[in-house]
Motif scaffolding. Structure first.
Motif, PDB file in Angstrom:
ATOM      1  N   GLN A 155      12.285  16.905  -5.948  1.00  0.00           N
ATOM      2  CA  GLN A 155      12.889  16.664  -7.271  1.00  0.00           C
ATOM      3  C   GLN A 155      12.005  15.761  -8.117  1.00  0.00           C
ATOM      4  O   GLN A 155      11.743  16.040  -9.285  1.00  0.00           O
ATOM      5  CB  GLN A 155      14.264  16.005  -7.118  1.00  0.00           C
ATOM      6  CG  GLN A 155      15.323  16.928  -6.546  1.00  0.00           C
ATOM      7  CD  GLN A 155      16.681  16.245  -6.444  1.00  0.00           C
ATOM      8  OE1 GLN A 155      16.790  15.019  -6.527  1.00  0.00           O
ATOM      9  NE2 GLN A 155      17.713  17.052  -6.252  1.00  0.00           N
ATOM     10  N   HIS A 156      11.553  14.654  -7.517  1.00  0.00           N
ATOM     11  CA  HIS A 156      10.782  13.699  -8.312  1.00  0.00           C
ATOM     12  C   HIS A 156       9.442  14.274  -8.735  1.00  0.00           C
ATOM     13  O   HIS A 156       8.966  14.010  -9.843  1.00  0.00           O
ATOM     14  CB  HIS A 156      10.598  12.396  -7.526  1.00  0.00           C
ATOM     15  CG  HIS A 156      11.828  11.545  -7.558  1.00  0.00           C
ATOM     16  ND1 HIS A 156      11.847  10.233  -7.179  1.00  0.00           N
ATOM     17  CD2 HIS A 156      13.096  11.842  -7.935  1.00  0.00           C
ATOM     18  CE1 HIS A 156      13.074   9.737  -7.319  1.00  0.00           C
ATOM     19  NE2 HIS A 156      13.848  10.708  -7.777  1.00  0.00           N
ATOM     20  N   GLY A 161      15.434  22.396  -3.410  1.00  0.00           N
ATOM     21  CA  GLY A 161      15.507  21.594  -4.634  1.00  0.00           C
ATOM     22  C   GLY A 161      16.478  20.437  -4.545  1.00  0.00           C
ATOM     23  O   GLY A 161      16.572  19.627  -5.461  1.00  0.00           O
ATOM     24  N   GLN A 198      14.897  14.992  -2.553  1.00  0.00           N
ATOM     25  CA  GLN A 198      14.386  14.104  -3.601  1.00  0.00           C
ATOM     26  C   GLN A 198      12.846  14.121  -3.663  1.00  0.00           C
ATOM     27  O   GLN A 198      12.271  13.959  -4.736  1.00  0.00           O
ATOM     28  CB  GLN A 198      14.883  12.679  -3.350  1.00  0.00           C
ATOM     29  CG  GLN A 198      14.893  11.838  -4.600  1.00  0.00           C
ATOM     30  CD  GLN A 198      15.513  10.471  -4.366  1.00  0.00           C
ATOM     31  OE1 GLN A 198      15.333   9.870  -3.316  1.00  0.00           O
ATOM     32  NE2 GLN A 198      16.255   9.994  -5.330  1.00  0.00           N
ATOM     33  N   LEU A 215      16.628  19.290 -15.309  1.00  0.00           N
ATOM     34  CA  LEU A 215      16.139  20.430 -14.535  1.00  0.00           C
ATOM     35  C   LEU A 215      17.270  21.108 -13.768  1.00  0.00           C
ATOM     36  O   LEU A 215      17.105  22.220 -13.283  1.00  0.00           O
ATOM     37  CB  LEU A 215      15.042  19.970 -13.568  1.00  0.00           C
ATOM     38  CG  LEU A 215      13.857  19.219 -14.211  1.00  0.00           C
ATOM     39  CD1 LEU A 215      12.814  18.847 -13.167  1.00  0.00           C
ATOM     40  CD2 LEU A 215      13.214  20.050 -15.319  1.00  0.00           C
ATOM     41  N   LEU A 242      16.216  13.058 -14.768  1.00  0.00           N
ATOM     42  CA  LEU A 242      15.543  14.297 -15.186  1.00  0.00           C
ATOM     43  C   LEU A 242      15.838  15.432 -14.202  1.00  0.00           C
ATOM     44  O   LEU A 242      16.143  16.560 -14.611  1.00  0.00           O
ATOM     45  CB  LEU A 242      14.027  14.078 -15.277  1.00  0.00           C
ATOM     46  CG  LEU A 242      13.536  13.169 -16.391  1.00  0.00           C
ATOM     47  CD1 LEU A 242      12.006  13.034 -16.336  1.00  0.00           C
ATOM     48  CD2 LEU A 242      13.941  13.717 -17.765  1.00  0.00           C
ATOM     49  N   SER A 243      15.769  15.124 -12.910  1.00  0.00           N
ATOM     50  CA  SER A 243      16.002  16.171 -11.899  1.00  0.00           C
ATOM     51  C   SER A 243      17.391  16.779 -12.045  1.00  0.00           C
ATOM     52  O   SER A 243      17.552  17.996 -12.011  1.00  0.00           O
ATOM     53  CB  SER A 243      15.895  15.592 -10.485  1.00  0.00           C
ATOM     54  OG  SER A 243      14.662  14.980 -10.296  1.00  0.00           O
ATOM     55  N   LEU A 267      13.608   9.533 -12.831  1.00  0.00           N
ATOM     56  CA  LEU A 267      13.265  10.831 -12.236  1.00  0.00           C
ATOM     57  C   LEU A 267      14.517  11.528 -11.708  1.00  0.00           C
ATOM     58  O   LEU A 267      14.640  12.756 -11.785  1.00  0.00           O
ATOM     59  CB  LEU A 267      12.222  10.642 -11.127  1.00  0.00           C
ATOM     60  CG  LEU A 267      10.825  10.234 -11.613  1.00  0.00           C
ATOM     61  CD1 LEU A 267       9.938   9.827 -10.425  1.00  0.00           C
ATOM     62  CD2 LEU A 267      10.150  11.344 -12.414  1.00  0.00           C
ATOM     63  N   ASN A 268      15.466  10.734 -11.186  1.00  0.00           N
ATOM     64  CA  ASN A 268      16.747  11.327 -10.764  1.00  0.00           C
ATOM     65  C   ASN A 268      17.469  11.939 -11.951  1.00  0.00           C
ATOM     66  O   ASN A 268      18.012  13.041 -11.866  1.00  0.00           O
ATOM     67  CB  ASN A 268      17.665  10.259 -10.151  1.00  0.00           C
ATOM     68  CG  ASN A 268      17.295   9.937  -8.713  1.00  0.00           C
ATOM     69  OD1 ASN A 268      16.491  10.636  -8.101  1.00  0.00           O
ATOM     70  ND2 ASN A 268      17.880   8.873  -8.190  1.00  0.00           N
ATOM     71  N   LEU A 323      18.596  20.375 -10.874  1.00  0.00           N
ATOM     72  CA  LEU A 323      18.404  20.509  -9.424  1.00  0.00           C
ATOM     73  C   LEU A 323      19.655  20.016  -8.686  1.00  0.00           C
ATOM     74  O   LEU A 323      20.317  19.084  -9.142  1.00  0.00           O
ATOM     75  CB  LEU A 323      17.152  19.744  -8.989  1.00  0.00           C
ATOM     76  CG  LEU A 323      15.849  20.413  -9.480  1.00  0.00           C
ATOM     77  CD1 LEU A 323      14.651  19.500  -9.272  1.00  0.00           C
ATOM     78  CD2 LEU A 323      15.625  21.748  -8.781  1.00  0.00           C
ATOM     79  N   PRO A 324      19.969  20.648  -7.556  1.00  0.00           N
ATOM     80  CA  PRO A 324      21.247  20.358  -6.878  1.00  0.00           C
ATOM     81  C   PRO A 324      21.248  19.030  -6.128  1.00  0.00           C
ATOM     82  O   PRO A 324      20.195  18.500  -5.773  1.00  0.00           O
ATOM     83  CB  PRO A 324      21.382  21.517  -5.879  1.00  0.00           C
ATOM     84  CG  PRO A 324      20.002  22.017  -5.668  1.00  0.00           C
ATOM     85  CD  PRO A 324      19.214  21.734  -6.914  1.00  0.00           C
ATOM     86  N   ALA A 365      10.194  16.560 -11.614  1.00  0.00           N
ATOM     87  CA  ALA A 365      10.569  15.797 -12.813  1.00  0.00           C
ATOM     88  C   ALA A 365       9.338  15.160 -13.461  1.00  0.00           C
ATOM     89  O   ALA A 365       9.228  15.089 -14.688  1.00  0.00           O
ATOM     90  CB  ALA A 365      11.592  14.716 -12.451  1.00  0.00           C
TER      91      ALA A 365
END
Lengths: 399, 372
Positions: free
Chosen positions: B274-275, B268, B271, A394, A389-390, A386-387, A396-397, B278
């Motif tokens: 974020q998860h 964003g 976490q 995606l 992908l983020s 998931l990290n 994400l910052p 995702a």
């Protein structure tokens, strides 16, 4: 899409060859213990298993897309897909597990970045199932944060001397070789001082101890390395560039873990549940599951499992077209872990207390359920996926 | 293959350009606010005809492109991004499939060329109650000599109030039958249903509606095949629209997560968010693959095509609802205002999930089709 003529020919020839050469015993549903992993320490379960591996290896079809000169079949992606479809259609067991560390992970990485000498030395025995490999990545203090590996490789001119401890080395006690991440640059930033080495498990100083797991199995080991000599020609990629090599390999891992398992090629667990219901008196002729909650939960799982097999197929098609991204590897890994955990949990629910017996069990469902707990941890945990992908997909910052 | 070739990518890119410039989400908002009588953009429908999109599934001999359902999903995914209400589903997919599968050359000659040109809108009336149950059409046909009389009610008929002709399912001598009924036929009453997603829907009542034999698409024995084909095509195309919707609402949420600051940093960067984002991405990718696979399966007449259609519709419904519900939550207070478009995505996701069977319906159907 309709097959064109050459595709039709290939399909027909493949089917004919498989029909002629796949022993009948190798066309029975596979049981976990009879999967073939190969290697010098491997004992074949039957002559049929040995014969099937030999015949397929002679054709290069244990590694269908690898070049012929390195023991592969030289097939295109489309041809390999047909081979697989035909093997599925005839219920042929894989002659050698496609998801092994060697066939699924290291082989493709050596093909991508190895020297010609490394390709010629390591790939043919992998394709023939003669060497089994394990992965020396994790350490007691380097799990999700893999880049903090501390196993030290000291430069001794034409070779390295390695000291340290690896953990979660799957099947190290049955393996001939290990590929490992070791620290060659203790003073450089942590990602930059890592080297990817190929290490002979027969070398002096290698000590392997299996770890007993909650499933009662010991698939994972601790591996202690004391003054182990590794010649420099066994470095894959450049010295201190091992982190990048491991990224190439990890993307293969996520792909191969997931594409290997087509849940719906196995029997529907809804039908298994219906069989169990029919074993009860007065239920012999039931047409559907009476427990509608269980029925819906199984169907929701199976709908997802069908979607997952479509996702695997699409990931393969995208990879073949050169459109593959890191995204698909992580997405597959996340879904695979969740689905296998769900499947094994439903199987236990279907079995009830009959399936809980630990010794002489009616079914291995309990152990499989416990084994599946590792799916969301091994090979990069679900949270790490998931990290990825983020951040990488995606955008994400960082915090 | 479950990926696009160059030609398909070109179709997608052209459509994206057309729709984002002609009918961005503000177009749906304007139709809703004006209580537009058409509920669609007639100009865009005409353009769909000129560019060939309206006739994607119409055979070439009737002036269409004669492409596959797989190609039709490309169109639907794109108007899902812009929430563009379009007769593509009702006319170009469902009515076209009904006519083609019927093999009724008289009706095909009459309607298909008009469909391909984007000159008419047709509807398919399948549901009679609030829950999708196509085997119970809620309408009966009675034959007397050369005349067929229809009595019954239909609901949730997409584009029912603007369709020139409605294809209606009903039972004739206990067998599924489909008839083409002009909307202005005496005995037909149409009530427009103003749905929460501002997409077209109508309730139709049929009271002693007199039809002639020529209006039946086929002999009664074939009606079920026609209905099955219409449902399969319709479900895949709605599912594809849901994928486009989900993809868009997630992109908008990601953009918001990068732009909105709290505690001195973009939200964003947390976490916890974020998860969740995702995970939505992972769900959408899996549902997308299921939709493409189902379209291929139907195109190729695969044995498990019906199963894959239900898998696709269920997964697309779940993915789109999941992504839009998370979008509302991650937009915080702004997410529940009508100023932002996020609510429009949530509403459409809910209605389109329900259309032709919601995720629950299709999951249950997976069990039935598998045999448990």
């Amino acid at each position: 899409m309709k097959d064109d003529a050459s595709v039709r020919d290939f399909r027909a020839e493949t089917r004919a060859w498989l029909e002629q050469n796949c022993p009948p015993e190798m066309r029975l549903p596979i049981v976990e213990e009879e999967r073939c992993w190969g290697g010098r320490k491997w004992t074949f379960h039957s002559d049929a298993q040995r014969l099937w591996l030999e015949r397929m290896a002679d054709r290069g079809w244990t590694a269908p897309t690898w070049p012929r000169e390195y023991g592969g079949g030289g097939l295109s992606h489309a041809e390999a897909k047909i081979l697989r479809e035909e093997m599925d259609a005839l219920n042929c067991r894989p002659p050698l597990e496609r998801v092994s560390q060697a066939l699924g992970l290291l082989g493709p990485t050596i093909l991508a970045i190895g020297t010609d000498a490394q390709k010629a030395r390591f790939l043919p025995p992998i394709a023939r199932g003669e060497t089994r490999w394990c992965q020396g990545y994790s350490e007691p203090n380097a799990g999700s944060d893999l880049a903090s590996v501390r196993t030290r490789a000291r430069d001794e001119g034409d070779h390295f001397v390695i000291n340290g401890q690896k953990i979660w080395t799957s099947h190290a006690h049955l393996s001939d070789w290990m590929f490992a991440l070791v620290r060659t640059g203790p003073d450089t930033p942590k990602h930059a001082g890592i080297t990817f080495v190929l290490l002979d498990m027969d070398s002096p100083g290698v000590d392997v101890r299996p770890i007993e797991l909650i499933s009662g199995k010991s698939a994972f080991c601790e591996t202690f390395l004391t003054d182990v000599k590794v010649p420099k020609e066994n470095v894959l990629g450049e010295v201190n560039d091992g982190w990048n090599v491991s990224k190439i390999l990890l993307s293969n891992e996520r792909n191969s873990i997931s594409t290997a398992r087509n849940f719906m090629a196995e029997r529907s667990i809804g039908l298994t549940a219906l069989d169990r219901q029919r074993e009860g008196p007065g239920h012999e002729s039931d047409a559907s599951l009476l427990d509608t909650s269980l029925r819906e939960r199984i169907a929701a799982y199976e709908a997802s499992a069908w979607a997952f097999s479509a996702l695997s197929e699409r990931a393969g098609d995208l990879a073949a077209a050169g459109e593959s991204t890191a995204a698909h590897a992580s997405v597959l890994k996340i879904h695979y872990a969740r689905l296998n955990q769900l499947r094994t949990s439903l199987m236990l629910e279907i079995g009830g207390s009959d399936y809980f017996e630990w010794d002489a069990p009616v079914s291995d469902a309990a152990r499989l359920w416990l084994r599946a707990k590792a799916n969301s941890i091994e090979g990069g945990s679900t949270e790490i996926q998931l990290n990825i992908l983020s951040k990488r997909v995606l955008g994400l910052p960082n915090l | 293959m479950l990926n696009f070739n160059d030609e398909q990518r070109m179709i997608r890119d052209n459509l994206r350009q057309l729709l984002t410039s002609e009918t961005p989400v503000s177009h749906l908002r304007a139709l809703r606010n004006a209580r537009s009588s058409d509920g669609i953009s007639p100009a865009l429908w005409k353009t769909f005809g000129e560019l060939g999109f309206a006739g994607v599934l119409v055979p070439e001999e009737f002036g269409g492109l004669g492409l596959s359902l797989f190609d039709a999903t490309i169109v639907a995914e794109e108007y899902g991004h812009t929430l563009t209400p379009s007769p593509f589903l009702s006319t170009s997919v469902m009515a076209t499939t009904a006519l083609v599968v019927s093999g009724n050359t008289h009706l095909m000659r009459r309607f298909l060329p008009e469909i391909a040109l984007g000159r008419i809108v047709m509807a398919c009336a399948v549901d009679t109650g609030p829950h999708h149950d196509p085997r119970m059409p809620g309408l009966g046909f009675a034959r007397s000599g050369a005349t067929v009389t229809a009595n019954g009610t239909k609901t949730f008929v997409v584009d029912g109030h603007i369709a020139e002709t409605v294809l209606v399912t009903g039972l004739l001598d206990g067998e599924m039958t489909v008839a083409a009924v002009a909307r202005d036929t005496p005995g037909v009453t149409v009530r427009r249903q103003w749905m929460m997603d501002a997409h077209n829907s109508a309730a139709l009542k049929f009271e002693d509606v007199q039809l002639n034999q020529m209006q039946l698409l086929s002999d009664p024995g074939k009606g079920r095949d026609i209905l099955d084909a219409v449902l399969a095509a319709g479900r895949i195309v709605v599912a594809a629209e849901l994928i486009g919707l989900a993809d868009e609402v997630l992109s908008r949420t990601i953009a918001y997560l990068k732009e909105r600051h709290q505690f001195g940093r973009p939200i964003g960067s947390f976490q916890a968010l974020q998860h969740r984002a995702a995970l939505q991405f992972a769900e959408i990718e899996q549902a997308r693959a299921a939709v493409l696979k189902a379209a291929r399966a139907v195109d190729e007449g695969a044995e498990n095509a019906e199963l894959m259609v239900s898998v696709a519709k269920a997964k697309a419904g779940e993915a789109a609802l999941g992504a839009s519900e998370e979008a509302v939550q991650m937009h915080g207070g702004m997410g529940i205002t009508d100023d932002l478009d996020i609510g429009l995505f949530l509403k459409r996701a809910r209605v389109a999930d329900h259309l032709l069977g919601n995720a629950h319906y299709h999951v249950t159907r997976v069990a039935a089709l598998t045999g448990y």
